[in-house]
Design a protein around this motif. Sequence first.
Motif, PDB file in Angstrom:
ATOM      1  N   SER A  10      27.224  47.175  59.822  1.00 41.04           N
ATOM      2  CA  SER A  10      25.799  47.255  59.475  1.00 41.04           C
ATOM      3  C   SER A  10      25.312  48.200  58.316  1.00 41.04           C
ATOM      4  O   SER A  10      24.312  48.220  57.814  1.00 41.04           O
ATOM      5  CB  SER A  10      24.931  47.736  60.798  1.00 41.04           C
ATOM      6  OG  SER A  10      25.534  46.936  61.956  1.00 41.04           O
ATOM      7  N   LYS A  14      33.732  48.898  55.113  1.00 42.54           N
ATOM      8  CA  LYS A  14      35.161  49.480  54.880  1.00 42.54           C
ATOM      9  C   LYS A  14      36.188  48.641  54.453  1.00 42.54           C
ATOM     10  O   LYS A  14      36.221  47.583  55.504  1.00 42.54           O
ATOM     11  CB  LYS A  14      35.337  50.405  55.956  1.00 42.54           C
ATOM     12  CG  LYS A  14      34.227  51.737  56.325  1.00 42.54           C
ATOM     13  CD  LYS A  14      33.506  51.678  57.249  1.00 42.54           C
ATOM     14  CE  LYS A  14      33.090  50.814  58.213  1.00 42.54           C
ATOM     15  NZ  LYS A  14      31.789  50.847  58.836  1.00 42.54           N
ATOM     16  N   GLY A 212      28.686  52.582  65.974  1.00 39.64           N
ATOM     17  CA  GLY A 212      28.383  52.322  64.522  1.00 39.64           C
ATOM     18  C   GLY A 212      26.912  52.676  64.368  1.00 39.64           C
ATOM     19  O   GLY A 212      25.995  53.352  64.949  1.00 39.64           O
ATOM     20  N   SER A 236      23.625  54.364  65.929  1.00 37.86           N
ATOM     21  CA  SER A 236      23.336  55.541  65.284  1.00 37.86           C
ATOM     22  C   SER A 236      22.139  55.561  64.192  1.00 37.86           C
ATOM     23  O   SER A 236      21.267  56.463  64.191  1.00 37.86           O
ATOM     24  CB  SER A 236      24.404  56.175  64.383  1.00 37.86           C
ATOM     25  OG  SER A 236      24.333  57.310  63.825  1.00 37.86           O
ATOM     26  N   LYS A 258      19.914  64.059  60.012  1.00 37.63           N
ATOM     27  CA  LYS A 258      20.738  64.017  61.151  1.00 37.63           C
ATOM     28  C   LYS A 258      22.291  64.254  60.450  1.00 37.63           C
ATOM     29  O   LYS A 258      23.145  64.705  61.580  1.00 37.63           O
ATOM     30  CB  LYS A 258      21.012  62.382  61.487  1.00 37.63           C
ATOM     31  CG  LYS A 258      21.804  61.898  62.453  1.00 37.63           C
ATOM     32  CD  LYS A 258      21.760  60.375  62.710  1.00 37.63           C
ATOM     33  CE  LYS A 258      22.595  59.619  61.682  1.00 37.63           C
ATOM     34  NZ  LYS A 258      22.476  58.010  61.946  1.00 37.63           N
ATOM     35  N   GLY A 329      34.004  55.153  65.435  1.00 42.11           N
ATOM     36  CA  GLY A 329      32.848  54.902  64.496  1.00 42.11           C
ATOM     37  C   GLY A 329      32.171  56.069  64.033  1.00 42.11           C
ATOM     38  O   GLY A 329      32.567  57.161  64.547  1.00 42.11           O
ATOM     39  N   GLY A 331      29.194  57.268  64.463  1.00 47.85           N
ATOM     40  CA  GLY A 331      28.376  58.077  65.384  1.00 47.85           C
ATOM     41  C   GLY A 331      29.167  58.934  66.202  1.00 47.85           C
ATOM     42  O   GLY A 331      28.842  60.033  66.744  1.00 47.85           O
ATOM     43  N   ALA A 334      29.365  62.983  65.182  1.00 52.33           N
ATOM     44  CA  ALA A 334      27.957  63.746  65.522  1.00 52.33           C
ATOM     45  C   ALA A 334      28.603  64.990  66.148  1.00 52.33           C
ATOM     46  O   ALA A 334      29.431  64.805  67.260  1.00 52.33           O
ATOM     47  CB  ALA A 334      27.097  63.167  66.477  1.00 52.33           C
ATOM     48  N   GLU A 374      35.548  56.341  61.551  1.00 50.61           N
ATOM     49  CA  GLU A 374      34.760  55.141  60.911  1.00 50.61           C
ATOM     50  C   GLU A 374      35.842  54.193  60.592  1.00 50.61           C
ATOM     51  O   GLU A 374      35.412  52.987  60.320  1.00 50.61           O
ATOM     52  CB  GLU A 374      33.915  55.708  59.647  1.00 50.61           C
ATOM     53  CG  GLU A 374      32.595  56.186  59.698  1.00 50.61           C
ATOM     54  CD  GLU A 374      31.997  56.712  58.301  1.00 50.61           C
ATOM     55  OE1 GLU A 374      31.245  57.430  58.568  1.00 50.61           O
ATOM     56  OE2 GLU A 374      32.718  56.578  57.330  1.00 50.61           O
TER      57      GLU A 374
HETATM   58  N1  LIG Z   1      27.882  63.870  61.579  1.00 54.28           N
HETATM   59  C1  LIG Z   1      27.249  62.380  61.692  1.00 54.28           C
HETATM   60  N2  LIG Z   1      26.355  62.469  62.884  1.00 54.28           N
HETATM   61  C2  LIG Z   1      25.689  61.370  63.309  1.00 54.28           C
HETATM   62  N3  LIG Z   1      25.873  60.459  63.011  1.00 54.28           N
HETATM   63  C3  LIG Z   1      26.801  60.096  61.696  1.00 54.28           C
HETATM   64  C4  LIG Z   1      27.547  61.214  61.430  1.00 54.28           C
HETATM   65  N4  LIG Z   1      28.409  60.701  60.424  1.00 54.28           N
HETATM   66  C5  LIG Z   1      28.282  59.438  60.224  1.00 54.28           C
HETATM   67  N5  LIG Z   1      27.324  59.076  61.290  1.00 54.28           N
HETATM   68  C6  LIG Z   1      26.680  57.761  61.207  1.00 54.28           C
HETATM   69  O1  LIG Z   1      27.699  56.767  61.311  1.00 54.28           O
HETATM   70  C7  LIG Z   1      27.068  55.485  60.817  1.00 54.28           C
HETATM   71  C8  LIG Z   1      28.003  54.447  60.342  1.00 54.28           C
HETATM   72  O2  LIG Z   1      29.001  54.603  60.962  1.00 54.28           O
HETATM   73  P1  LIG Z   1      29.933  53.131  60.933  1.00 54.28           P
HETATM   74  O3  LIG Z   1      30.427  52.965  59.477  1.00 54.28           O
HETATM   75  O4  LIG Z   1      30.730  53.136  62.108  1.00 54.28           O
HETATM   76  O5  LIG Z   1      28.918  51.969  61.234  1.00 54.28           O
HETATM   77  P2  LIG Z   1      28.839  50.479  60.908  1.00 54.28           P
HETATM   78  O6  LIG Z   1      30.207  49.945  61.145  1.00 54.28           O
HETATM   79  O7  LIG Z   1      28.191  50.345  59.560  1.00 54.28           O
HETATM   80  O8  LIG Z   1      27.842  49.915  61.846  1.00 54.28           O
HETATM   81  P3  LIG Z   1      28.100  48.933  62.901  1.00 54.28           P
HETATM   82  O9  LIG Z   1      29.624  48.970  63.358  1.00 54.28           O
HETATM   83  O10 LIG Z   1      27.093  49.326  63.994  1.00 54.28           O
HETATM   84  O11 LIG Z   1      27.982  47.451  62.409  1.00 54.28           O
HETATM   85  C9  LIG Z   1      25.988  55.873  59.958  1.00 54.28           C
HETATM   86  O12 LIG Z   1      24.556  55.410  60.919  1.00 54.28           O
HETATM   87  C10 LIG Z   1      25.767  57.459  59.947  1.00 54.28           C
HETATM   88  O13 LIG Z   1      24.590  57.964  60.011  1.00 54.28           O
END
Ligand SMILES: Nc1ncnc2c1ncn2[C@@H]1O[C@H](COP(=O)(O)OP(=O)(O)OP(=O)(O)O)[C@@H](O)[C@H]1O
Length: 421
Positions: A10, A14, A212, A236, A258, A329, A331, A334, A374
């Motif tokens: 979202s 990647k 995520g 997140s 954040k 992921g 999130g 954090a 991630e």
């Molecule tokens: N240090 C951190 N603290 C909090 N959140 C973080 C941190 N580093 C990255 N994120 C969050 O992780 C998220 C991205 O993670 P990820 O790439 O896993 O999501 P995505 O795969 O794009 O989303 P989804 O899986 O929900 O479709 C972003 O919202 C980012 O703000």
Amino acid sequence: MFVTAIDLGSSQIKGIVADVKKDGSIVAVKTVKKKSNGIKKGEVVDIDETVKTLFEVLSEIKHFDKRSIKNVIFSLSGAKSKFLVSRAGISIPRPDLEIIQEDVDRVIKESMAVNLPPGWQIIHSIPREFVIDDIEVDDSNVVGLSGRKLEANVILLPVFSGLYKNFIKVAGLVLGKKSGFDGSLIFAPLASDRSVLSKNQRELGVILIDIGFGTTSFIVYQDGKMLMAKVLPVGSGNITNDIAIGLKCSINTAEAIKLTFGCAFARDVSTKDKVDLAQFEEGQSTEVSRRYIAEIIEVRVREIFSMVNDELKALSKAGKLPAGVVICGGGAKAPGILDLAREEMKMPAQIGFPNISEFEISHAQITNELDDPEMAVAAGLILHKMDLLKKGGAYSYGSGVSYTLNEPWYKKFIRNLIPSD
Ligand SMILES: Nc1ncnc2c1ncn2[C@@H]1O[C@H](COP(=O)(O)OP(=O)(O)OP(=O)(O)O)[C@@H](O)[C@H]1O
Ligand SMILES: [Mg+2]
């Protein structure tokens, strides 16, 4: 031969390109990360936007090596998905009573004859247990064993067809007619499972939670058996929104705060630490305490864990998985997330990194990029695709069972969706 994995997230797409050698070794040769557009809560909501971004990602990959977009595997996510366990049984029709692959295929097919709401379709069917003449067999491969009656408990993963059709359309459009999309996709929680969890964790009992941006997905195992895999429409990104509301700042500022000053466990943060919002946003002169920011984050992450815990309660597994909680992921990055997970879920907790020992690495930079929670889904996609190629059709699953992607109809389906120019 190249295998390319695309995790359509979202917030970010990647990608990993792997060069698969003749001896079966998987050399990670390239990774890509790009901000995604047109994807909300794991689902494609704007085809043009998604195609545009994905096209850029694939162009970069193609530029690296033209052959790298021949074998592409995607992740599919979204909360409009279900997890069912269906039981089916057949009699072995031959006098020698020896089970052959056709019998296994037949029992799996029978298991798929379930009543689904209109517009839902099964994307994976994964045999979980086989029962021969009323005795459960340990072996996941029953071909060659003998019996009169073969039964199976099969995990079915149906998704809402709108979600599926939009996804297939995007994949078909970006890969074009020449390379084509061969239908390779994996439900996202299964992909992170493949790259992060060990056989031992699945045996002991474990929950892998992928936090995520738009979704939180999880997968639960005990005794090596998958008990649940689900996507929840919260992630997140909700934390970012909460910070924007709490601090009355823009979404971009909230995301930056954040990432720079966030902590999911408020007690870890001193009440004296202050953050000056002016460094993020012109015209903002407010100073806020870091503890307050952490409190906002903690409330939301606690809510996410409690939603997941409710699912564990329904399985009678809350607080009862010895290998505990594994979090991947974005999130997962954090600070304080593990303390909060231990407190809220009452189990051991650890961060889930892709198992990079399954890859050979072409250069050091790739190690850093892969060694990131991630990248769990993308790494798992490559490993799944390799399992598939090694087994010549059936996906070998982490726990040892094999599962098939339900293929016959989607080829026609894709042909209808892809423009014929
Ligand atoms: N240090 C951190 N603290 C909090 N959140 C973080 C941190 N580093 C990255 N994120 C969050 O992780 C998220 C991205 O993670 P990820 O790439 O896993 O999501 P995505 O795969 O794009 O989303 P989804 O899986 O929900 O479709 C972003 O919202 C980012 O703000
Ligand atoms: Mg994701």
